[in-house]
Motif scaffolding. Sequence first.
Motif, PDB file in Angstrom:
ATOM      1  N   GLU A 122       6.754 114.401 -12.393  1.00 30.09           N
ATOM      2  CA  GLU A 122       6.964 113.714 -13.669  1.00 30.09           C
ATOM      3  C   GLU A 122       7.537 112.321 -13.432  1.00 30.09           C
ATOM      4  N   TYR A 123       8.319 112.189 -12.378  1.00 30.74           N
ATOM      5  CA  TYR A 123       8.896 110.890 -11.998  1.00 30.74           C
ATOM      6  C   TYR A 123       7.804 109.830 -11.845  1.00 30.74           C
ATOM      7  N   LEU A 124       6.656 110.241 -11.317  1.00 30.31           N
ATOM      8  CA  LEU A 124       5.577 109.305 -11.039  1.00 30.31           C
ATOM      9  C   LEU A 124       4.848 108.835 -12.299  1.00 30.31           C
ATOM     10  N   THR A 163      -0.302 103.986 -13.820  1.00 28.01           N
ATOM     11  CA  THR A 163      -0.912 102.765 -13.296  1.00 28.01           C
ATOM     12  C   THR A 163       0.149 101.697 -13.062  1.00 28.01           C
ATOM     13  N   ASN A 164       0.053 100.992 -11.929  1.00 27.28           N
ATOM     14  CA  ASN A 164       1.060  99.965 -11.640  1.00 27.28           C
ATOM     15  C   ASN A 164       0.904  98.763 -12.578  1.00 27.28           C
ATOM     16  N   GLY A 181       6.684 104.242 -12.382  1.00 27.73           N
ATOM     17  CA  GLY A 181       5.280 104.118 -12.001  1.00 27.73           C
ATOM     18  C   GLY A 181       4.907 105.058 -10.876  1.00 27.73           C
ATOM     19  N   GLY A 182       3.637 105.025 -10.500  1.00 25.52           N
ATOM     20  CA  GLY A 182       3.136 105.929  -9.482  1.00 25.52           C
ATOM     21  C   GLY A 182       3.433 105.481  -8.063  1.00 25.52           C
ATOM     22  N   GLN A 183       2.834 106.191  -7.138  1.00 27.06           N
ATOM     23  CA  GLN A 183       3.134 105.983  -5.731  1.00 27.06           C
ATOM     24  C   GLN A 183       1.921 106.360  -4.888  1.00 27.06           C
ATOM     25  N   MET A 184       1.861 105.803  -3.669  1.00 26.89           N
ATOM     26  CA  MET A 184       0.793 106.142  -2.746  1.00 26.89           C
ATOM     27  C   MET A 184       1.189 107.357  -1.909  1.00 26.89           C
ATOM     28  N   PHE A 185       0.176 108.184  -1.626  1.00 27.49           N
ATOM     29  CA  PHE A 185       0.354 109.353  -0.776  1.00 27.49           C
ATOM     30  C   PHE A 185      -0.750 109.335   0.267  1.00 27.49           C
ATOM     31  N   GLY A 186      -0.435 109.821   1.463  1.00 30.30           N
ATOM     32  CA  GLY A 186      -1.413 109.779   2.532  1.00 30.30           C
ATOM     33  C   GLY A 186      -1.480 111.062   3.322  1.00 30.30           C
ATOM     34  N   VAL A 187      -2.644 111.301   3.912  1.00 30.47           N
ATOM     35  CA  VAL A 187      -2.878 112.472   4.756  1.00 30.47           C
ATOM     36  C   VAL A 187      -3.520 112.002   6.053  1.00 30.47           C
ATOM     37  N   LEU A 188      -3.022 112.502   7.168  1.00 32.44           N
ATOM     38  CA  LEU A 188      -3.591 112.199   8.481  1.00 32.44           C
ATOM     39  C   LEU A 188      -4.093 113.492   9.104  1.00 32.44           C
ATOM     40  N   HIS A 214      -4.193 106.342 -11.077  1.00 25.59           N
ATOM     41  CA  HIS A 214      -4.071 107.754 -10.752  1.00 25.59           C
ATOM     42  C   HIS A 214      -5.415 108.344 -10.330  1.00 25.59           C
ATOM     43  N   GLY A 215      -5.408 109.047  -9.203  1.00 24.14           N
ATOM     44  CA  GLY A 215      -6.599 109.748  -8.773  1.00 24.14           C
ATOM     45  C   GLY A 215      -7.609 108.932  -8.007  1.00 24.14           C
ATOM     46  N   ARG A 216      -7.188 107.785  -7.466  1.00 17.72           N
ATOM     47  CA  ARG A 216      -8.127 106.960  -6.705  1.00 17.72           C
ATOM     48  C   ARG A 216      -7.691 106.829  -5.248  1.00 17.72           C
ATOM     49  N   PHE A 217      -8.680 106.845  -4.362  1.00 19.33           N
ATOM     50  CA  PHE A 217      -8.452 106.522  -2.956  1.00 19.33           C
ATOM     51  C   PHE A 217      -8.319 105.006  -2.791  1.00 19.33           C
ATOM     52  N   TYR A 218      -7.455 104.588  -1.863  1.00 20.16           N
ATOM     53  CA  TYR A 218      -7.335 103.172  -1.504  1.00 20.16           C
ATOM     54  C   TYR A 218      -7.154 103.061   0.008  1.00 20.16           C
ATOM     55  N   PRO A 219      -7.657 101.964   0.608  1.00 16.35           N
ATOM     56  CA  PRO A 219      -7.359 101.729   2.017  1.00 16.35           C
ATOM     57  C   PRO A 219      -5.923 101.232   2.160  1.00 16.35           C
TER      58      PRO A 219
END
Length: 258
Positions: A67-69, A225-226, A74-81, A233-238
């Motif tokens: 809910e914080y996001l 959205t920033n 605002g939102g935040q980036m998350f990553g998976v390796l 929300h829900g989009r991939f970014y490099p």
Amino acid sequence: MQSTSIRPAGEFDPAVACRGWCVRCGREHTLPVGPARGPALDLFERMEAEGRIDFDAPEPDPRLSTEYLHGQAGGQMFGVLAARDAQGETVVLKAFSGQYDGVWEVDGWAPPLVDTARFRRDTLEAEQRIKALGREIDGLPPASPARDRLVRERRQASATLMQEIHAMYRLPNFRGETVPLPLAVHPEGNAPTGTGDCCAPKLLGYAATHGLTPQGLAEFYFGRTNRSGTREHGRFYPSCLDKCGRILGFMLCGLEGA
């Protein structure tokens, strides 16, 4: 909350997750999205379903709710390796950018590249001084000589503090080398605030120091959205070029031969 299908965004090569020019060997290194896309989709869906990021904690921490996001912050980036260990098994790591509602470290997520206890200890006095200067500035009339002097003093104090903070960050690569952040930056010069705190540096740093060989990386945005409208929300970014792109070349160095 209604589920959103995660999808690519903007004009970029969807196959390349991150890139950067290496100060060590004088060439660009890249890492593909590759096998990280599937686990990234799984993470996104789990966050939406559970509404938290402390998935395995017996008692949810209110600070770690999603809910914080969606609030004012605002939102935040998350990553998976997706990586391969010494036995050839696949290992999946995850990270969030910066702090999460003031929390640096969460179980199950890649840690920051800085000793947070040292960070808090060594920056406290300077941060308090900068805030005190701000209060003094606010109490003086605009364009007064005294105010202008304090503005210059605060600007210099902030620049000095940022240099000291960046020197605390230790960046490893896949050649077994580790350097302070300023020595990994390309082009040379002061890096922006927050450099080293994004998902990709955290993930690559953990992999490089734990004998893991990255195979792919994927990052997505979760939350409101920033302000500039460049993250949804829900989009991939490099990985970002203005921060991550300045250091990822060094951090990816040596991966080609791994």
